[in-house]
Scaffold this motif. Structure first.
Motif, short mmCIF file in Angstrom:
data_model
loop_
_atom_site.label_atom_id
_atom_site.label_comp_id
_atom_site.label_asym_id
_atom_site.label_seq_id
_atom_site.Cartn_x
_atom_site.Cartn_y
_atom_site.Cartn_z
N GLN A 80 0.83 -1.21 0.00
CA GLN A 80 0.00 0.00 0.00
C GLN A 80 0.86 1.26 0.00
O GLN A 80 2.03 1.24 0.43
N MET A 81 0.26 2.31 -0.46
CA MET A 81 0.93 3.61 -0.45
C MET A 81 1.40 3.95 0.96
O MET A 81 0.70 3.65 1.94
N GLU B 99 4.76 5.27 -3.39
CA GLU B 99 3.72 6.02 -4.10
C GLU B 99 3.20 5.17 -5.26
O GLU B 99 3.87 4.25 -5.72
N LEU B 100 2.00 5.54 -5.73
CA LEU B 100 1.40 4.78 -6.83
C LEU B 100 2.33 4.73 -8.05
O LEU B 100 2.45 3.70 -8.72
N SER C 150 4.96 1.92 -8.95
CA SER C 150 4.61 0.62 -9.52
C SER C 150 5.37 0.41 -10.83
O SER C 150 5.28 1.23 -11.75
N THR D 27 3.78 -3.57 -7.15
CA THR D 27 2.47 -2.93 -7.35
C THR D 27 2.12 -2.18 -6.08
O THR D 27 2.06 -2.77 -4.99
N VAL D 28 1.90 -0.89 -6.21
CA VAL D 28 1.52 -0.06 -5.07
C VAL D 28 0.04 0.30 -5.21
O VAL D 28 -0.38 0.82 -6.25
N THR D 29 -0.72 -0.03 -4.20
CA THR D 29 -2.18 0.21 -4.26
C THR D 29 -2.60 1.34 -3.31
O THR D 29 -1.82 1.70 -2.40
#
Lengths: 114, 118
Positions: free
Chosen positions: B14-15, B82-83, B86, B116-118
């Motif tokens: 996660q962020m 951060e998003l 990714s 992968t950043v969600t």
């Protein structure tokens, strides 16, 4: 203008076709020219390299460099389904003051259809 | 008997989290690198490192920091994810020091860490 331009494709050809992949570049300091092959979910691996202008052949693969036109090519003869991958050109050179640079193209995705 | 190995292969987080990616090479190479490959397959250098010198691509945010416990390892630590982080991160190595990339010291890449950043 980006330093290295490469058509991302995708490119689909029938098995047995001759494939031509190309890159253009703008920095005349580039002297070493490489082609990397990247299979899906894998890291790039060095396929071919040439120094300065000229041709180099390795089996079904031929790399060409035309420094006067700032243009490099990779030819694949008798293409096989196993050649399906993304092909990235890369080039390097000495920029002076101890500074080198290795720059990749964006890669061309090739599919060889049986 | 992988020459350049990275762990983990996949990383979903996660962020705002902090994460690390590990890289090891058993080729006896002197110089190691981190590259970032975005969704459009563009491969861009982030860091190069040998025993003597760390070279940072000026476009890399300082949330990214390489750490090398020894010559065979180069880890990547990322703070406050951060998003836009990714991407696929590739570790690479080559023989010889300095920055010169020539045909006789090509880069050897690992198989990448898909972040992968969600």
């Amino acid at each position: 203008q980006k330093e290295v331009e490469q058509d991302p494709g995708p490119l689909s050809v029938p098995e047995g076709a001759i494939v031509s992949l190309n890159c253009t570049y703008s920095n005349s300091a580039f002297q070493y020219f490489m082609w990397y092959r990247q299979y899906s979910r894998k890291g790039p691996e060095l396929l071919m390299y040439t120094y300065s202008s000229g041709n180099k052949e390795d089996g079904r693969f031929t790399a060409q460099v035309d420094k006067s036109s700032k243009y490099i090519s990779l030819f694949i003869r008798d293409s096989q389904p196993s050649d399906s991958a993304t092909y990235l050109c890369a080039m390097s050179g000495y920029l002076g003051a101890g500074s080198y640079q290795l720059t990749f193209g964006k890669g061309t995705k090739l599919s060889v259809i049986p | 008997d992988t020459a350049v190995s990275q762990t983990p292969k996949y990383l979903v987080t996660q962020m705002g989290n902090d994460k690390s990616i590990k890289c090891e090479q058993n080729l006896g190479h002197d110089t190691m690198y981190w590259y970032k490959q975005d969704s459009k397959k563009f491969l861009k250098i982030m860091f190069s490192y040998n025993n003597k010198e760390l070279i940072i691509n000026e476009t890399v945010p300082n949330r990214f920091s390489p750490k090398s416990p020894d010559k065979a390892h180069l880890n990547l630590h990322i703070n406050s994810l951060e998003l836009g982080d990714s991407a696929v991160y590739f570790c690479a190595s080559r023989s010889g020091g300095g920055q010169g990339f020539t045909y006789n010291s090509p880069l050897h890449f690992g198989n990448g860490t898909r972040l992968t950043v969600t």
